[in-house]
Design a protein around this motif. Structure first.
Motif, PDB file in Angstrom:
ATOM      1  N   ALA A 181       0.827  -1.202   0.000  1.00  0.00           N
ATOM      2  CA  ALA A 181       0.000   0.000   0.000  1.00  0.00           C
ATOM      3  C   ALA A 181       0.862   1.254   0.000  1.00  0.00           C
ATOM      4  O   ALA A 181       0.596   2.210  -0.739  1.00  0.00           O
ATOM      5  CB  ALA A 181      -0.929  -0.014   1.210  1.00  0.00           C
ATOM      6  N   ARG A 182       1.895   1.263   0.812  1.00  0.00           N
ATOM      7  CA  ARG A 182       2.799   2.416   0.865  1.00  0.00           C
ATOM      8  C   ARG A 182       3.461   2.648  -0.483  1.00  0.00           C
ATOM      9  O   ARG A 182       3.543   3.786  -0.962  1.00  0.00           O
ATOM     10  CB  ARG A 182       3.869   2.197   1.938  1.00  0.00           C
ATOM     11  CG  ARG A 182       3.325   2.222   3.363  1.00  0.00           C
ATOM     12  CD  ARG A 182       4.376   1.738   4.367  1.00  0.00           C
ATOM     13  NE  ARG A 182       5.594   2.539   4.299  1.00  0.00           N
ATOM     14  CZ  ARG A 182       5.767   3.667   4.975  1.00  0.00           C
ATOM     15  NH1 ARG A 182       4.810   4.122   5.762  1.00  0.00           N
ATOM     16  NH2 ARG A 182       6.904   4.339   4.873  1.00  0.00           N
ATOM     17  N   ALA A 183       3.922   1.577  -1.092  1.00  0.00           N
ATOM     18  CA  ALA A 183       4.584   1.701  -2.391  1.00  0.00           C
ATOM     19  C   ALA A 183       3.609   2.168  -3.461  1.00  0.00           C
ATOM     20  O   ALA A 183       3.923   3.027  -4.290  1.00  0.00           O
ATOM     21  CB  ALA A 183       5.214   0.367  -2.780  1.00  0.00           C
ATOM     22  N   GLY A 184       2.418   1.598  -3.447  1.00  0.00           N
ATOM     23  CA  GLY A 184       1.442   1.923  -4.477  1.00  0.00           C
ATOM     24  C   GLY A 184       0.923   3.338  -4.393  1.00  0.00           C
ATOM     25  O   GLY A 184       0.766   4.016  -5.418  1.00  0.00           O
ATOM     26  N   LEU A 185       0.653   3.814  -3.199  1.00  0.00           N
ATOM     27  CA  LEU A 185       0.061   5.136  -3.052  1.00  0.00           C
ATOM     28  C   LEU A 185       0.969   6.253  -3.548  1.00  0.00           C
ATOM     29  O   LEU A 185       0.489   7.285  -4.035  1.00  0.00           O
ATOM     30  CB  LEU A 185      -0.310   5.373  -1.580  1.00  0.00           C
ATOM     31  CG  LEU A 185      -1.548   4.603  -1.097  1.00  0.00           C
ATOM     32  CD1 LEU A 185      -1.651   4.662   0.423  1.00  0.00           C
ATOM     33  CD2 LEU A 185      -2.817   5.146  -1.735  1.00  0.00           C
ATOM     34  N   ILE A 186       2.288   6.064  -3.442  1.00  0.00           N
ATOM     35  CA  ILE A 186       3.196   7.144  -3.859  1.00  0.00           C
ATOM     36  C   ILE A 186       3.944   6.828  -5.163  1.00  0.00           C
ATOM     37  O   ILE A 186       4.730   7.648  -5.639  1.00  0.00           O
ATOM     38  CB  ILE A 186       4.219   7.469  -2.759  1.00  0.00           C
ATOM     39  CG1 ILE A 186       5.135   6.276  -2.476  1.00  0.00           C
ATOM     40  CG2 ILE A 186       3.528   7.934  -1.495  1.00  0.00           C
ATOM     41  CD1 ILE A 186       6.313   6.623  -1.581  1.00  0.00           C
ATOM     42  N   ALA A 187       3.676   5.657  -5.747  1.00  0.00           N
ATOM     43  CA  ALA A 187       4.432   5.234  -6.932  1.00  0.00           C
ATOM     44  C   ALA A 187       4.461   6.268  -8.056  1.00  0.00           C
ATOM     45  O   ALA A 187       5.527   6.499  -8.659  1.00  0.00           O
ATOM     46  CB  ALA A 187       3.891   3.903  -7.441  1.00  0.00           C
ATOM     47  N   PRO A 188       3.347   6.913  -8.389  1.00  0.00           N
ATOM     48  CA  PRO A 188       3.391   7.850  -9.527  1.00  0.00           C
ATOM     49  C   PRO A 188       4.068   9.179  -9.205  1.00  0.00           C
ATOM     50  O   PRO A 188       4.296   9.985 -10.115  1.00  0.00           O
ATOM     51  CB  PRO A 188       1.909   8.076  -9.850  1.00  0.00           C
ATOM     52  CG  PRO A 188       1.158   7.034  -9.103  1.00  0.00           C
ATOM     53  CD  PRO A 188       1.981   6.751  -7.889  1.00  0.00           C
TER      54      PRO A 188
END
Length: 288
Positions: A181-188
């Motif tokens: 979740a942490r990686a996905g939320l800030i990935a872009p």
């Protein structure tokens, strides 16, 4: 790292000369999911995965967010990241896909943008699921967000050091986020240029009549009354320090017939703190 939680096919569409990314899963009645700042369509992943078995679930990335185009501002007069432009693009998106009988799911900025779109095309909308959001004027702004609006200092923090998005990983949820979740939320939002919309959303909060988006938000607010007889579900993380219970109470006043589902232990990222409860409440509402 987050791909397993976001296994959806990507779609892109040109709207008003800008390219927007969206997810379009399943068939059936349309559920349109509209995110806020600093999130993107990834926030809806659990709802998309489950509800797409029975519905057509569409989750859009706003301009500058997620996998959508991220144009840089050439002059201070550029208006691509204003509330009016976000609403206009969403309306055009709805018309391009010819979406009808929409159930809107909206969080954070998605409330003003989504309800603004409904106000401009009420014939296209049927029901509303609103969570930790606003679609009316307010002078409430947390100090930690107000600081981000300080010229130069705010830009350096939000766009240069990514402090706004990183802080949200800790402050927006009551439960620790998973690594995915942490990686996905800030990935872009992995570079200065890719964080421009994060900054612009913060600066676009209209707190006084002279602000560039004040008139647009006033119009969104005035148009809410036409939906008082529409089915509305209010799901609220009651520990939200940004869209506090005061916003929830105002929505309850504006939509007195709404189904109310406050979640005492959830914060701003209600989709992370209480995903199962969010899903079950949504399914009951959709089944009525």
């Amino acid at each position: 790292m987050f791909a397993d939680e976001y296994p959806f096919d990507s779609h892109w569409i040109e709207v008003g000369g800008r390219v927007l990314h969206y997810v379009d899963e399943g068939t059936g009645p349309v559920l349109l999911m509209v995110h806020g700042n600093p999130t993107w369509s990834f926030a809806w992943r659990r709802l998309i995965a489950d509800l797409s078995a029975d519905y057509r679930v569409i989750a859009i990335d706003h301009l500058g967010c997620g996998f959508s185009e991220k144009p840089q501002l050439r002059t201070s007069e550029d208006a691509v990241y204003t509330l009016d432009q976000h609403i206009s693009r969403l309306v055009s998106f709805i018309e391009c896909l010819d979406l009808q009988d929409i159930t809107l799911f909206a969080h954070d900025w998605g409330g003003a943008i989504g309800m603004g779109s409904a106000g401009r095309r009420p014939d296209r909308f049927r029901r509303f699921v609103l969570m930790n959001t606003a679609a009316f004027r307010s002078i409430r702004i947390p100090l930690r967000i107000a600081v981000c609006r300080v010229p130069l200092l705010g830009t350096l923090g939000m766009q240069g050091l990514n402090l706004f998005s990183l802080a949200a990983l800790h402050m927006a949820s009551e439960k620790p986020l998973s690594k995915a979740a942490r990686a996905g939320l800030i990935a872009p939002y992995n570079s200065w240029s890719n964080r421009i919309a994060v900054r612009e959303f913060v600066h676009d909060i209209p707190l006084h009549p002279g602000h560039r988006s004040y008139g647009t938000l006033e119009q969104v607010e005035q148009q809410l009354t036409q939906f008082q007889q529409h089915p509305v579900l209010l799901i609220w993380g009651m520990k939200d320090w940004c869209f506090t219970p005061a916003f929830y109470e105002e929505f309850c006043q504006r939509f007195p017939e709404a189904i109310r589902h406050p979640i005492a232990a959830a914060g701003h990222y209600v989709f992370e703190d209480a995903p199962d409860e969010l899903l079950s409440a949504s399914r009951r509402f959709l089944a009525d």
